[in-house]
Design a protein around this motif. Structure first.
Motif, PDB file in Angstrom:
ATOM      1  N   ARG A  21      35.188  28.803  24.351  1.00  0.00           N
ATOM      2  CA  ARG A  21      36.156  28.836  25.463  1.00  0.00           C
ATOM      3  C   ARG A  21      36.301  30.242  26.040  1.00  0.00           C
ATOM      4  O   ARG A  21      36.396  30.414  27.251  1.00  0.00           O
ATOM      5  N   ILE A  22      36.326  31.241  25.177  1.00  0.00           N
ATOM      6  CA  ILE A  22      36.402  32.623  25.665  1.00  0.00           C
ATOM      7  C   ILE A  22      35.164  32.952  26.489  1.00  0.00           C
ATOM      8  O   ILE A  22      35.257  33.543  27.568  1.00  0.00           O
ATOM      9  N   ARG A  23      34.000  32.557  26.002  1.00  0.00           N
ATOM     10  CA  ARG A  23      32.756  32.791  26.746  1.00  0.00           C
ATOM     11  C   ARG A  23      32.816  32.107  28.111  1.00  0.00           C
ATOM     12  O   ARG A  23      32.454  32.695  29.134  1.00  0.00           O
ATOM     13  N   ASN A  24      33.338  30.880  28.173  1.00  0.00           N
ATOM     14  CA  ASN A  24      33.463  30.156  29.445  1.00  0.00           C
ATOM     15  C   ASN A  24      34.479  30.811  30.374  1.00  0.00           C
ATOM     16  O   ASN A  24      34.273  30.873  31.590  1.00  0.00           O
ATOM     17  N   LEU A  25      35.594  31.308  29.807  1.00  0.00           N
ATOM     18  CA  LEU A  25      36.613  31.983  30.616  1.00  0.00           C
ATOM     19  C   LEU A  25      36.073  33.290  31.208  1.00  0.00           C
ATOM     20  O   LEU A  25      36.461  33.687  32.302  1.00  0.00           O
ATOM     21  N   LYS A  26      35.173  33.929  30.497  1.00  0.00           N
ATOM     22  CA  LYS A  26      34.517  35.128  31.041  1.00  0.00           C
ATOM     23  C   LYS A  26      33.509  34.734  32.114  1.00  0.00           C
ATOM     24  O   LYS A  26      33.444  35.357  33.169  1.00  0.00           O
ATOM     25  N   ALA A  27      32.732  33.683  31.841  1.00  0.00           N
ATOM     26  CA  ALA A  27      31.680  33.261  32.779  1.00  0.00           C
ATOM     27  C   ALA A  27      32.259  32.800  34.109  1.00  0.00           C
ATOM     28  O   ALA A  27      31.676  33.059  35.166  1.00  0.00           O
ATOM     29  N   ASP A  28      33.422  32.127  34.090  1.00  0.00           N
ATOM     30  CA  ASP A  28      33.981  31.636  35.352  1.00  0.00           C
ATOM     31  C   ASP A  28      34.869  32.666  36.056  1.00  0.00           C
ATOM     32  O   ASP A  28      35.445  32.390  37.106  1.00  0.00           O
TER      33      ASP A  28
ATOM     34  N   MET B 220      38.354  38.831  33.563  1.00  0.00           N
ATOM     35  CA  MET B 220      37.575  39.734  34.412  1.00  0.00           C
ATOM     36  C   MET B 220      36.994  40.906  33.630  1.00  0.00           C
ATOM     37  O   MET B 220      35.918  41.391  33.960  1.00  0.00           O
ATOM     38  N   ALA B 221      37.727  41.407  32.636  1.00  0.00           N
ATOM     39  CA  ALA B 221      37.269  42.575  31.875  1.00  0.00           C
ATOM     40  C   ALA B 221      38.142  42.729  30.643  1.00  0.00           C
ATOM     41  O   ALA B 221      39.218  42.141  30.545  1.00  0.00           O
ATOM     42  N   GLU B 222      37.668  43.530  29.730  1.00  0.00           N
ATOM     43  CA  GLU B 222      38.455  43.938  28.571  1.00  0.00           C
ATOM     44  C   GLU B 222      38.479  45.454  28.586  1.00  0.00           C
ATOM     45  O   GLU B 222      37.448  46.084  28.759  1.00  0.00           O
ATOM     46  N   SER B 223      39.680  46.037  28.430  1.00  0.00           N
ATOM     47  CA  SER B 223      39.755  47.488  28.488  1.00  0.00           C
ATOM     48  C   SER B 223      40.930  47.993  27.667  1.00  0.00           C
ATOM     49  O   SER B 223      41.829  47.227  27.309  1.00  0.00           O
ATOM     50  N   ALA B 224      40.923  49.299  27.401  1.00  0.00           N
ATOM     51  CA  ALA B 224      42.026  49.955  26.713  1.00  0.00           C
ATOM     52  C   ALA B 224      42.947  50.570  27.760  1.00  0.00           C
ATOM     53  O   ALA B 224      42.484  51.122  28.756  1.00  0.00           O
ATOM     54  N   LEU B 225      44.237  50.482  27.544  1.00  0.00           N
ATOM     55  CA  LEU B 225      45.222  51.086  28.436  1.00  0.00           C
ATOM     56  C   LEU B 225      45.518  52.492  27.911  1.00  0.00           C
ATOM     57  O   LEU B 225      46.080  52.653  26.830  1.00  0.00           O
ATOM     58  N   ILE B 226      45.102  53.505  28.655  1.00  0.00           N
ATOM     59  CA  ILE B 226      45.188  54.898  28.223  1.00  0.00           C
ATOM     60  C   ILE B 226      46.332  55.592  28.943  1.00  0.00           C
ATOM     61  O   ILE B 226      46.502  55.433  30.157  1.00  0.00           O
ATOM     62  N   ASN B 227      47.095  56.377  28.211  1.00  0.00           N
ATOM     63  CA  ASN B 227      48.163  57.171  28.800  1.00  0.00           C
ATOM     64  C   ASN B 227      47.524  58.318  29.591  1.00  0.00           C
ATOM     65  O   ASN B 227      46.872  59.179  28.999  1.00  0.00           O
ATOM     66  N   PRO B 228      47.682  58.349  30.924  1.00  0.00           N
ATOM     67  CA  PRO B 228      47.035  59.387  31.734  1.00  0.00           C
ATOM     68  C   PRO B 228      47.394  60.811  31.303  1.00  0.00           C
ATOM     69  O   PRO B 228      46.550  61.705  31.330  1.00  0.00           O
ATOM     70  N   LYS B 229      48.639  61.035  30.900  1.00  0.00           N
ATOM     71  CA  LYS B 229      49.057  62.375  30.496  1.00  0.00           C
ATOM     72  C   LYS B 229      48.277  62.846  29.275  1.00  0.00           C
ATOM     73  O   LYS B 229      48.000  64.039  29.138  1.00  0.00           O
ATOM     74  N   SER B 230      47.906  61.925  28.407  1.00  0.00           N
ATOM     75  CA  SER B 230      47.169  62.283  27.197  1.00  0.00           C
ATOM     76  C   SER B 230      45.787  62.850  27.506  1.00  0.00           C
ATOM     77  O   SER B 230      45.208  63.541  26.676  1.00  0.00           O
TER      78      SER B 230
ATOM     79  N   LYS C  34      56.833  50.646  34.279  1.00  0.00           N
ATOM     80  CA  LYS C  34      56.085  49.512  33.732  1.00  0.00           C
ATOM     81  C   LYS C  34      54.662  49.617  34.272  1.00  0.00           C
ATOM     82  O   LYS C  34      54.445  49.692  35.481  1.00  0.00           O
ATOM     83  N   VAL C  35      53.705  49.610  33.370  1.00  0.00           N
ATOM     84  CA  VAL C  35      52.306  49.715  33.745  1.00  0.00           C
ATOM     85  C   VAL C  35      51.536  48.627  33.017  1.00  0.00           C
ATOM     86  O   VAL C  35      51.713  48.429  31.826  1.00  0.00           O
ATOM     87  N   GLY C  36      50.718  47.912  33.746  1.00  0.00           N
ATOM     88  CA  GLY C  36      49.891  46.897  33.112  1.00  0.00           C
ATOM     89  C   GLY C  36      49.295  45.981  34.155  1.00  0.00           C
ATOM     90  O   GLY C  36      49.526  46.139  35.341  1.00  0.00           O
ATOM     91  N   ALA C  37      48.534  45.055  33.658  1.00  0.00           N
ATOM     92  CA  ALA C  37      47.896  44.094  34.551  1.00  0.00           C
ATOM     93  C   ALA C  37      48.032  42.670  34.021  1.00  0.00           C
ATOM     94  O   ALA C  37      47.257  41.790  34.393  1.00  0.00           O
TER      95      ALA C  37
END
Length: 152
Positions: free
Chosen positions: A39-46, A50-60, A145-148
């Motif tokens: 199901r995860i593979r199908n959710l990525k394919a369709d 959209m992506a997997e990423s790390a949320l980084i603190n810009p100040k850091s 608040k930051v996120g997607a």
């Protein structure tokens, strides 16, 4: 798109932690690990995932300032809109870019190390572009608040 309850649970869990173990997702959904993986593979394919990423603190990493920039173009021909989109996508300091309605044509969220760095960014994105009529900038005082995350 019509998502099953299990798919919604998978998406919710992956939004909270994109590295969630398949076994934990399987336990939560009542599905087998193999089914969750498929199901995860199908959710990525369709394109649902959209992506997997790390949320980084810009100040850091040295980006102490965040800006909201509203950009008005001189001409709104599709080729010129697309040219601005490409420029915004290619600029690493632009975190988000939205084509919008209203007084401005684009809303941009951008990072800068300091005001001098932001000034350089404005030259690259706006002053050197003859189709940018004007831009208005607001300095972010607090990233409340930051996120997607998408409500599921």
């Amino acid at each position: 798109m019509d998502l099953s309850a299990a798919d919604q649970t998978i998406l919710r869990m992956l939004q909270e932690n994109s590295r969630e173990r398949l076994e934990a997702i399987a336990m939560e959904t009542g599905l087998s690990v193999a089914t969750v993986q498929r199901r995860i593979r199908n959710l990525k394919a369709d394109g649902t995932i959209m992506a997997e990423s790390a949320l980084i603190n810009p100040k850091s990493v040295g980006y102490a300032m965040t800006f909201l920039v509203f950009v008005e173009l001189e001409h709104e021909r599709i080729d010129q809109i697309d040219a601005f989109r490409r420029k915004a996508r290619a600029e690493p300091q632009v975190q988000q870019c939205y084509y919008i309605t209203g007084e401005a044509d684009f809303a941009i969220i951008a990072l800068a190390r300091d005001m001098e760095d932001y000034e350089h960014l404005t030259h690259r994105l706006f002053f050197k572009d003859s189709n940018v009529k004007r831009f208005r900038t607001s300095v972010v005082m607090d990233r409340t608040k930051v996120g997607a995350n998408v409500p599921l």
